[in-house]
Design a protein around this motif. Structure first.
Motif, PDB file in Angstrom:
ATOM      1  N   VAL A 102      -9.498  35.540 -11.415  1.00 53.17           N
ATOM      2  CA  VAL A 102      -9.224  34.139 -11.114  1.00 53.17           C
ATOM      3  C   VAL A 102      -9.887  33.266 -12.179  1.00 53.17           C
ATOM      4  O   VAL A 102     -10.799  33.686 -12.876  1.00 53.17           O
ATOM      5  N   TYR A 103      -9.381  32.060 -12.278  1.00 56.99           N
ATOM      6  CA  TYR A 103      -9.905  31.152 -13.278  1.00 56.99           C
ATOM      7  C   TYR A 103      -9.649  29.739 -12.799  1.00 56.99           C
ATOM      8  O   TYR A 103      -8.637  29.472 -12.149  1.00 56.99           O
ATOM      9  N   SER A 104     -10.582  28.855 -13.093  1.00 59.10           N
ATOM     10  CA  SER A 104     -10.291  27.477 -12.732  1.00 59.10           C
ATOM     11  C   SER A 104     -10.798  26.521 -13.806  1.00 59.10           C
ATOM     12  O   SER A 104     -11.759  26.803 -14.508  1.00 59.10           O
ATOM     13  N   ARG A 105     -10.098  25.422 -13.931  1.00 61.22           N
ATOM     14  CA  ARG A 105     -10.570  24.347 -14.799  1.00 61.22           C
ATOM     15  C   ARG A 105     -10.499  23.067 -13.972  1.00 61.22           C
ATOM     16  O   ARG A 105      -9.425  22.630 -13.567  1.00 61.22           O
ATOM     17  N   VAL A 106     -11.644  22.522 -13.694  1.00 65.66           N
ATOM     18  CA  VAL A 106     -11.679  21.337 -12.849  1.00 65.66           C
ATOM     19  C   VAL A 106     -12.180  20.168 -13.683  1.00 65.66           C
ATOM     20  O   VAL A 106     -13.287  20.204 -14.220  1.00 65.66           O
ATOM     21  N   GLU A 107     -11.356  19.171 -13.827  1.00 65.02           N
ATOM     22  CA  GLU A 107     -11.731  18.004 -14.626  1.00 65.02           C
ATOM     23  C   GLU A 107     -12.080  16.820 -13.745  1.00 65.02           C
ATOM     24  O   GLU A 107     -12.906  16.007 -14.095  1.00 65.02           O
ATOM     25  N   VAL A 108     -11.411  16.710 -12.631  1.00 65.65           N
ATOM     26  CA  VAL A 108     -11.640  15.568 -11.758  1.00 65.65           C
ATOM     27  C   VAL A 108     -11.959  16.066 -10.357  1.00 65.65           C
ATOM     28  O   VAL A 108     -11.236  16.885  -9.801  1.00 65.65           O
ATOM     29  N   ARG A 109     -13.059  15.597  -9.832  1.00 69.00           N
ATOM     30  CA  ARG A 109     -13.420  15.974  -8.457  1.00 69.00           C
ATOM     31  C   ARG A 109     -12.789  14.995  -7.481  1.00 69.00           C
ATOM     32  O   ARG A 109     -12.521  13.857  -7.827  1.00 69.00           O
ATOM     33  N   ASP A 110     -12.607  15.468  -6.293  1.00 72.23           N
ATOM     34  CA  ASP A 110     -12.010  14.612  -5.272  1.00 72.23           C
ATOM     35  C   ASP A 110     -13.070  13.673  -4.712  1.00 72.23           C
ATOM     36  O   ASP A 110     -14.059  14.109  -4.146  1.00 72.23           O
ATOM     37  N   HIS A 111     -12.864  12.363  -4.889  1.00 73.32           N
ATOM     38  CA  HIS A 111     -13.900  11.408  -4.485  1.00 73.32           C
ATOM     39  C   HIS A 111     -13.857  11.053  -3.025  1.00 73.32           C
ATOM     40  O   HIS A 111     -14.721  10.376  -2.516  1.00 73.32           O
ATOM     41  N   SER A 112     -12.802  11.481  -2.382  1.00 77.70           N
ATOM     42  CA  SER A 112     -12.748  11.153  -0.961  1.00 77.70           C
ATOM     43  C   SER A 112     -13.785  11.962  -0.193  1.00 77.70           C
ATOM     44  O   SER A 112     -14.084  11.675   0.950  1.00 77.70           O
ATOM     45  N   ARG A 113     -14.311  12.988  -0.874  1.00 81.31           N
ATOM     46  CA  ARG A 113     -15.357  13.756  -0.207  1.00 81.31           C
ATOM     47  C   ARG A 113     -16.657  12.952  -0.236  1.00 81.31           C
ATOM     48  O   ARG A 113     -16.946  12.293  -1.226  1.00 81.31           O
ATOM     49  N   PRO A 114     -17.437  13.048   0.802  1.00 78.04           N
ATOM     50  CA  PRO A 114     -18.641  12.227   0.884  1.00 78.04           C
ATOM     51  C   PRO A 114     -19.671  12.541  -0.212  1.00 78.04           C
ATOM     52  O   PRO A 114     -20.313  11.630  -0.727  1.00 78.04           O
ATOM     53  N   ALA A 167     -18.782   8.326  -6.858  1.00 75.00           N
ATOM     54  CA  ALA A 167     -17.510   7.614  -6.807  1.00 75.00           C
ATOM     55  C   ALA A 167     -17.105   7.055  -8.171  1.00 75.00           C
ATOM     56  O   ALA A 167     -16.575   5.976  -8.264  1.00 75.00           O
ATOM     57  N   ALA A 168     -17.407   7.778  -9.218  1.00 77.64           N
ATOM     58  CA  ALA A 168     -16.998   7.297 -10.537  1.00 77.64           C
ATOM     59  C   ALA A 168     -15.846   8.144 -11.058  1.00 77.64           C
ATOM     60  O   ALA A 168     -15.557   9.199 -10.531  1.00 77.64           O
ATOM     61  N   GLY A 169     -15.227   7.644 -12.095  1.00 72.10           N
ATOM     62  CA  GLY A 169     -14.169   8.415 -12.738  1.00 72.10           C
ATOM     63  C   GLY A 169     -12.841   8.257 -12.049  1.00 72.10           C
ATOM     64  O   GLY A 169     -12.727   7.563 -11.034  1.00 72.10           O
ATOM     65  N   PRO A 170     -11.831   8.896 -12.588  1.00 73.58           N
ATOM     66  CA  PRO A 170     -10.482   8.738 -12.036  1.00 73.58           C
ATOM     67  C   PRO A 170     -10.348   9.383 -10.661  1.00 73.58           C
ATOM     68  O   PRO A 170     -11.078  10.301 -10.309  1.00 73.58           O
ATOM     69  N   LYS A 171      -9.417   8.842  -9.919  1.00 79.77           N
ATOM     70  CA  LYS A 171      -9.197   9.327  -8.568  1.00 79.77           C
ATOM     71  C   LYS A 171      -8.261  10.534  -8.641  1.00 79.77           C
ATOM     72  O   LYS A 171      -7.326  10.569  -9.432  1.00 79.77           O
ATOM     73  N   LEU A 172      -8.518  11.515  -7.797  1.00 82.13           N
ATOM     74  CA  LEU A 172      -7.701  12.727  -7.818  1.00 82.13           C
ATOM     75  C   LEU A 172      -6.469  12.534  -6.941  1.00 82.13           C
ATOM     76  O   LEU A 172      -6.578  12.172  -5.775  1.00 82.13           O
ATOM     77  N   SER A 173      -5.320  12.779  -7.539  1.00 77.23           N
ATOM     78  CA  SER A 173      -4.085  12.661  -6.761  1.00 77.23           C
ATOM     79  C   SER A 173      -4.013  13.793  -5.753  1.00 77.23           C
ATOM     80  O   SER A 173      -4.429  14.916  -6.026  1.00 77.23           O
ATOM     81  N   LYS A 174      -3.464  13.475  -4.593  1.00 86.50           N
ATOM     82  CA  LYS A 174      -3.373  14.510  -3.556  1.00 86.50           C
ATOM     83  C   LYS A 174      -2.120  15.364  -3.721  1.00 86.50           C
ATOM     84  O   LYS A 174      -1.808  16.194  -2.871  1.00 86.50           O
ATOM     85  N   THR A 175      -1.377  15.089  -4.764  1.00 79.75           N
ATOM     86  CA  THR A 175      -0.198  15.916  -5.003  1.00 79.75           C
ATOM     87  C   THR A 175      -0.627  17.213  -5.687  1.00 79.75           C
ATOM     88  O   THR A 175      -1.372  17.199  -6.654  1.00 79.75           O
ATOM     89  N   VAL A 176      -0.180  18.312  -5.137  1.00 76.52           N
ATOM     90  CA  VAL A 176      -0.564  19.622  -5.653  1.00 76.52           C
ATOM     91  C   VAL A 176       0.693  20.386  -6.036  1.00 76.52           C
ATOM     92  O   VAL A 176       1.629  20.464  -5.255  1.00 76.52           O
ATOM     93  N   MET A 177       0.667  20.914  -7.242  1.00 80.92           N
ATOM     94  CA  MET A 177       1.800  21.744  -7.634  1.00 80.92           C
ATOM     95  C   MET A 177       1.364  23.198  -7.535  1.00 80.92           C
ATOM     96  O   MET A 177       0.326  23.580  -8.053  1.00 80.92           O
ATOM     97  N   VAL A 178       2.164  23.985  -6.840  1.00 79.38           N
ATOM     98  CA  VAL A 178       1.865  25.413  -6.729  1.00 79.38           C
ATOM     99  C   VAL A 178       2.943  26.152  -7.497  1.00 79.38           C
ATOM    100  O   VAL A 178       4.128  25.898  -7.301  1.00 79.38           O
ATOM    101  N   TYR A 179       2.521  27.011  -8.391  1.00 84.41           N
ATOM    102  CA  TYR A 179       3.498  27.716  -9.215  1.00 84.41           C
ATOM    103  C   TYR A 179       3.406  29.207  -8.902  1.00 84.41           C
ATOM    104  O   TYR A 179       2.394  29.828  -9.158  1.00 84.41           O
TER     105      TYR A 179
END
Lengths: 519, 607
Positions: free
Chosen positions: B533-545, B549-561
């Protein structure tokens, strides 16, 4: 002079900028499929730049593309990549400064472009980057099919291959593998191939697609992939149409690949069985003209064609028996041959020889199968021929003390299912349903086969009145089964409940609550 | 270019269609004059969805033919266009055509357009057959086909076999290009999770294609927050289970091709067959597609009643104006709904009938107890009976594979006996199929010593020897729900897509990964998976407590391939997941599969 270096990089970058967006251009205007390989040496390598400095990285780049460089202070032009010792050296210290670059004949996006000396010795003053770009643009339009012929040294070829593998583009991988195959001798090719699994996979697929099985066998043998080689041979053998050649191909395959391979012991058995089933099917179905078996001119295909036997007239064959699975073959034998012998022994004249040989043939087939499967097949064939006595015979065993007893190794529930599938009438089904020991199971099967009388009887035996009532409601009122069920309810009521029930309520379509009330 | 994000919940993928149409028009208009077109049979349906025959006709195409093997094509116009996948067999047919014309001294102009790209091997083949000079070759990119609002498919049914069985990486390029295509529409996707070896390869390829020259992406504009790429070989269990959602059952029973379903006379009740496009535009279908089958007929009959009421309105119409209004606005829609409803009801009846005939109950029961891991002996006997009865091959093989997958391999004794009996029932040639399934890890023999028996040198190298361990994953991910009663009507558990017996492994994994934003903390799960497995995470989800709360907001749209295909049940499970967790899923796949198509693609057809 130093100041001109960035300019060179500008030039380089301009090429690259043109390269990268190419991927987004509409298809057809560029050749991005093969461009990959092109793109590989053209691609900038920032890690390299940071490690060895811009000048050395640039020198590496231009040399990879077949150009030449001269460093400041040197007199000699460096034309060979391998002659960049300091650059190749991991403990290289930055400080080299490029003086001149010769781009003639480089593959900067025009790999293999004739022998035209497109870019003359590139004195930096000669052309501005803009002019260069335009020239490249023009060249691209003229671009001839991409080829790899300009790579001559083995190292180059291998690094090309490595890059192709690293980017996981199968198209590039197979192109380079085939290029390597074409341009180096077999021993080198094999050696290098063995080191690269991805290259092997693509090469094997390619050979498979081109049906170049001889070479494929060699490759698999070289890689010690005996199992794959065996399967390959087997696959080639089974597609042969002519039975005789098929059998001999299978035998060769067995001897060469399966016999001596310990990991294939089971499959080897299967191949042997495959041969033996074909050998048995062959005389049954001999096509005229097969000289070896010409004497068997009463074989089935001939018999069918000539319409000599009533059996084939009444029940035409769906297909030739050749290449059918074992079970189907046995079924066929049970259906046509045993049946014939029992039914029309007198009408159908067997020559002593063929009758015996036939019997032997299917007896041999039988040995391959378990007793259960044999029984199913026999029941199925007899039932299809509507020989109910024959079915009974199969299911009767002699008891210990001379009497007879009904017995089925597969259990009578499955006997009934087989009979039902082959269209046995209700009374036959009833007979065998009643032989199912477990009443729960009997009920289940009877319901499935819609043998209503057995369902009712079983419920009576189970003293489950509610169920009969429930069941009766689903039956059409006019059917005899309905009457039968009603009768059972009536008698069960009188038998078990002994309650005061008027005949009036019994004739009514029942409501559950009423009955419960009665009980 | 960018989609109107505010209005629609999903990025607008219609652009992919427009782009393809433009390209096709451009190519066709370049070829002046009238021409005939031959279309690869694998491209027929996709082309139908993407462009349609009208577009071809408007661009000078006279006749449209299907390119099939052993085809004679000596008549027709002097200009001919071949639209084909870059496959050897279709190229072979083309060369036959051209050489046949050559033999008769017939001069013609041939244009081959490869979709989505030209391959070295195809050109080599043309050269080898001596016709490279007689044809012009070009290519049109066609990647993801929007099958529905939330489904994109490459429609490459051979992808699974080529990549996983033959280990041929050629088509990864197409997947990578399609991801780049999506990113050019919806901007760079910040978070990428790869489950499996090929997923990682694809992502590497994407990065490599983009090159390092690109500027730093601006994640504030990203319309898709996360991309999960998942290999099919991570989860073979799910596609082998019988589907029980309506859409899944339709696919299992009738076969949905490129969103189209074809109903025979037994469903339509008429003589001719009917072709129906199943998308969210069909209101009735949209309502029932995700339901458990037990919950479909009830709705349909209710719908029938309410439709009748709507129809009955016509009797109560007061004025001519009302009547006009009714006829012009409602009647057409109602009529369409009525026909569709009739088809759906007919389909349900057919499904019920077929399933009753095939002892589906028992089959399903066995399947479920395999998943649960109970009463093994009885179930093996059931499989054995199916084999002995010569029950149709694919369902039997499905169950056999499922036995192997859920037990992490079949015990040596059972394997041998079942395999032998299977070969007796279905022909010895099937040995090749077993060999294929073995290589894929779908049907394996347990080794007594508990070690991998095959020496490394013998395996096709590059194959990961680690097989996923269903039993462990099942426990860790709670795939088989403990409670017996799962509400199938108002589902609260993902397992409803399999009657409450099992939640799809692939979807559970996706849930976990999105939840944890990566694989850290999931080590005791990932160690049982087939691939890395491998992951690259650039933006964290800010809705989590917890997070800042800085940086761009993470879209809740998820593409599964899905690499190697996904089933309708998985799509339904993801839709369910999206509903309860607030994600918007876009499902991309190389093709939509079910157990039968998956197995059929690896069965050796020697006869």
């Amino acid at each position: 002079m130093r100041r001109l270096i960035p300019k060179l990089f500008h030039y380089k970058n301009s090429v690259l900028r043109r390269t990268t967006p190419l991927l987004f251009q509409p298809a057809g205007t560029c050749r991005h499929l093969m461009k990959y390989l092109n793109f590989i040496p053209n691609a900038p390598d920032p890690s390299r730049t940071s490690k060895v400095g811009p000048d050395a990285a640039c020198a590496e780049w231009i040399l990879k593309l077949g150009g030449a460089v001269r460093f400041e202070g040197d007199k000699e032009w460096i034309r060979n990549y391998n002659f960049l010792p300091s650059v190749m050296n991991p403990d290289y210290k930055p400080g080299l400064v490029l003086d001149e670059i010769d781009g003639s004949g480089t593959s900067v996006m025009w790999v293999g472009f004739l022998n035209l000396s497109i870019v003359p010795t590139m004195k930096r003053e000669d052309k501005t980057p803009r002019e260069m770009t335009e020239e490249i643009e023009m060249l691209r339009r003229l671009l001839l099919p991409f080829n790899l012929e300009c790579y001559k040294s083995l190292d180059e070829k291998l690094s090309l291959l490595n890059r192709a593998i690293a980017v996981h583009d199968g198209n590039a991988i197979i192109a380079t593998v085939l290029f390597l195959k074409r341009t180096v001798k077999a021993s080198i090719f094999n050696l290098e191939l063995q080191k690269r699994p991805a290259a092997i996979n693509h090469y094997v697929n390619f050979l498979n697609m081109r049906q170049n099985y001889a070479e494929l066998e060699n490759v698999l043998g070289m890689l010690n992939r005996h199992e794959d080689a065996a399967m390959l041979k087997y696959k080639q053998a089974v597609v042969i149409n002519d039975v005789g050649s098929k059998i001999s191909a299978l035998k060769t395959c067995y001897r060469a690949h399966f016999q001596s391979e310990p990991s294939l012991v089971n499959d080897a058995h299967m191949v042997q069985e495959h041969i033996s089933i074909l050998e048995r099917q062959r005389p049954i179905e001999v096509v005229f003209g097969d000289s070896e078996f010409r004497s068997f001119n009463d074989a089935d295909s001939a018999a069918e064609r000539e319409g000599r036997t009533p059996m084939f007239k009444q029940h035409p064959r769906a297909a030739s028996i050749l290449n059918m699975p074992v079970i189907t073959t046995l079924y066929y034998c049970c259906y046509y041959h045993t049946g014939l012998q029992e039914l029309n022994e007198k009408q159908f004249v067997w020559t002593a020889l063929s009758a015996r040989s036939r019997l032997k043939q299917w007896n041999g087939v039988e040995e391959l199968l378990t007793a259960k499967v044999r029984l199913i097949l026999k029941i199925r064939s007899r039932s299809r021929l509507k020989q109910w006595n024959g079915v009974e015979e199969l299911l009767t065993a002699k008891g210990w003390f001379g009497g007879t007893k009904s017995r089925a190794v597969i259990g009578f529930d499955r006997v009934c299912e087989v009979l039902n599938k082959t269209g046995a009438p209700r009374d036959v089904l009833t007979k065998y349903l009643n032989l199912i020991d477990s009443s729960d199971r009997r009920l289940q099967v009877a319901k499935k086969l819609k043998c209503h009388n057995v369902v009712v009887d079983t419920c009576v035996a189970l003293k489950d009145r509610a169920q009969i009532i429930d069941y009766a409601r689903k039956l059409p009122i006019t059917s005899p089964d309905y009457a039968y069920a009603q009768n059972a309810i009536k008698s069960s009521v009188s038998d078990f409940c002994k309650l005061h029930l008027t005949t009036h309520t019994l004739k009514m379509p029942y409501k559950e609550s009423e009955i419960y009330y009665c009980i | 270019m960018a989609a109107s994000m505010t209005s629609s919940p999903h990025p607008d993928f219609q652009y992919l269609k427009q782009k393809f149409c433009q390209d096709l028009e451009q190519h066709l208009s370049k070829i002046k004059g009238k021409k005939d077109i031959f279309i690869d049979h694998e491209l027929m349906k996709p082309l139908d969805r993407m462009a349609g025959a009208a577009l071809l006709k408007n661009n000078g195409v006279d006749k449209i033919f299907k390119l099939v093997s052993n085809q004679m094509a000596t008549d027709g116009l002097e200009q001919r266009v071949y639209l084909t996948r870059p496959r050897m067999d279709s190229v072979k047919v083309i060369t036959e055509h051209v050489n046949a014309d050559k033999g008769q001294n017939h001069k013609r102009k041939y244009h081959i357009i490869f979709v989505p790209r030209r391959l070295h091997l195809c050109e080599m083949m043309l050269e080898y057959e001596g016709i490279h000079g007689d044809v012009t070759i070009s290519e049109i990119e066609m990647h993801l086909i929007p099958l529905d609002r939330d489904i994109l498919s490459l429609e490459l049914p051979f992808f699974f076999r080529t990549l996983f069985l033959d280990q041929d990486e050629t088509w990864l390029h197409t997947v990578a290009r399609s991801i780049i295509g999506v990113q050019s529409l919806a901007n760079t996707i910040p978070n990428v999770y790869c489950i499996g070896r090929r997923a990682r390869m694809t992502f590497d390829l994407v990065n490599m294609m983009l090159g390092d020259a690109r500027p730093d992406p601006d994640y504030t504009k990203s319309e898709i927050g996360s991309l999960v790429i998942i290999d099919r070989d991570v989860d073979y269990v799910t596609p082998l289970c019988s589907q029980v959602t309506y859409e899944g059952l339709l696919d299992d029973s009738f076969g949905i091709k490129c969103g189209f379903i074809e109903f025979g006379p037994e469903v339509t009740g008429k003589d001719q067959t009917a072709k129906l496009l199943l998308t969210s535009d069909d209101q009735i279908f949209e309502e029932v597609r995700n339901r458990h089958f037990s919950n479909v007929l009830g709705y349909l009959s209710e719908k029938a009643k309410s439709l009748q009421q709507d129809f009955d309105k016509r009797h109560t119409l007061q004025s001519v104006g009302d009547m006009k209004n009714f006829v012009s606005k409602e009647l057409r829609g109602l009529k369409q709904q009525k026909t569709n409803l009739a088809y759906h009801i007919g389909a349900c009846e057919q499904i019920l009938m077929k399933k009753n005939k095939d002892d589906f109950e028992e089959y399903l029961q066995t399947e479920h107890s395999f998943l649960e891991g109970s009463s093994l002996r009885e179930n093996i006997t059931f499989v054995e009976e199916l084999v002995q009865k010569q029950h149709s091959m694919i369902p039997t093989l499905k169950l056999f594979s499922l036995l192997s997958l859920t037990q992490d391999g079949v015990s040596s004794r059972d394997y041998k006996s079942l395999k032998t009996q299977f070969l007796h029932s279905h022909g010895f040639e099937q040995m090749l199929t077993f060999n294929n399934l073995n290589k894929l890890g779908m049907l394996t023999e347990q080794d007594q010593s508990g070690q991998i028996s095959t020496p490394i040198g013998k395996m096709p190298s590059g194959v990961n020897l680690r097989r996923s361990s269903y039993r462990n994953l099942c426990k860790k991910l709670n795939l088989v729900p403990k409670t017996e009663d799962i509400d199938l009507k108002r589902p609260t558990n993902m397992a409803y897509v399999f009657s409450g017996a099992y939640s799809p492994l692939s979807c559970k994994l996706i849930e976990q990964v999105l939840n944890k934003e990566g694989f850290s903390g999931l080590e005791d799960i990932t160690k049982y998976l087939t691939g890395d497995v491998y992951s690259r995470v650039e933006v964290r989800d800010h809705s989590r407590p917890k997070s800042a709360a800085a940086g761009p907001k993470l879209s809740k749209t998820v593409m599964v391939y899905f690499l190697g295909g996904c089933t309708y049940s998985e799509i339904t499970a993801l839709r369910f997941l999206g509903r309860i967790k607030g994600y918007r899923f876009i499902i991309s796949t190389t093709s939509i599969i079910n157990g039968s198509t998956l197995l059929n693609s690896v069965v050796e057809k020697s006869r």
